[in-house]
Write a protein that holds these residues in place. Sequence first.
Motif, mmCIF file in Angstrom:
data_model
loop_
_atom_site.group_PDB
_atom_site.id
_atom_site.type_symbol
_atom_site.label_atom_id
_atom_site.label_comp_id
_atom_site.label_asym_id
_atom_site.label_seq_id
_atom_site.Cartn_x
_atom_site.Cartn_y
_atom_site.Cartn_z
ATOM 1 N N UNK A 6 0.880 -1.041 -0.063
ATOM 2 C CA UNK A 6 0.039 0.021 0.101
ATOM 3 C C UNK A 6 0.706 1.344 -0.029
ATOM 4 N N UNK A 7 0.729 2.057 -1.112
ATOM 5 C CA UNK A 7 1.526 3.485 -1.030
ATOM 6 C C UNK A 7 0.465 4.472 -0.877
ATOM 7 N N UNK A 13 -0.469 14.115 -8.200
ATOM 8 C CA UNK A 13 -1.756 14.305 -9.035
ATOM 9 C C UNK A 13 -2.001 12.945 -9.879
ATOM 10 N N UNK A 14 -3.437 12.945 -10.536
ATOM 11 C CA UNK A 14 -3.666 11.888 -11.416
ATOM 12 C C UNK A 14 -2.913 11.937 -12.599
ATOM 13 N N UNK A 15 -2.447 13.331 -13.021
ATOM 14 C CA UNK A 15 -1.329 13.368 -14.283
ATOM 15 C C UNK A 15 -0.275 12.657 -13.969
ATOM 16 N N UNK A 47 -6.201 5.335 -6.708
ATOM 17 C CA UNK A 47 -7.406 6.720 -6.613
ATOM 18 C C UNK A 47 -7.013 7.726 -5.702
ATOM 19 N N UNK A 48 -7.709 8.977 -5.858
ATOM 20 C CA UNK A 48 -7.271 10.178 -4.984
ATOM 21 C C UNK A 48 -7.655 9.866 -3.618
ATOM 22 N N UNK A 49 -6.930 10.660 -3.052
ATOM 23 C CA UNK A 49 -7.274 10.729 -1.453
ATOM 24 C C UNK A 49 -7.837 11.995 -1.042
ATOM 25 N N UNK A 50 -8.596 11.997 0.178
ATOM 26 C CA UNK A 50 -9.505 13.121 0.520
ATOM 27 C C UNK A 50 -8.594 14.488 0.664
ATOM 28 N N UNK A 51 -7.046 14.199 0.819
ATOM 29 C CA UNK A 51 -6.092 15.246 1.128
ATOM 30 C C UNK A 51 -5.695 15.827 -0.112
ATOM 31 N N UNK A 52 -5.887 15.467 -1.259
ATOM 32 C CA UNK A 52 -5.381 15.771 -2.535
ATOM 33 C C UNK A 52 -4.088 15.025 -2.992
ATOM 34 N N UNK A 53 -3.765 13.764 -2.372
ATOM 35 C CA UNK A 53 -2.885 13.037 -2.840
ATOM 36 C C UNK A 53 -3.219 11.836 -3.622
#
Length: 97
Positions: A6-7, A13-15, A47-53
């Motif tokens: 798990x990372x 970002x998604x990009x 997938x994206x995390x709630x904190x923007x990671x």
Amino acid sequence: MAIIAAFDFPEVTRAQYEEAVDRLTGGAGLNAPSDWPVRGLVLHAAGPTPDGGWHVTDVWESREAFEHFAAVLMPILQEVGIPTAPPLICEAYNVVT
């Protein structure tokens, strides 16, 4: 024995994630575990995390398979500008696909 890796990548970002996947797969994208550059991937979820990671969880057939993958992955993450930290690795007790 299968392992879970798990990372957590704060501020990634998604990009950046998509660029890393493109480099890993030669631009083919990820449509099946066989698309990865090394064998042994059972499952990949990101997938994206709630904190923007960004968060990634992989299941690998063995620690050895994951270590082969890590040798390919780490230079790519550096090239894309994704800071690396050791993943949480644990033995998989149960894997359902």
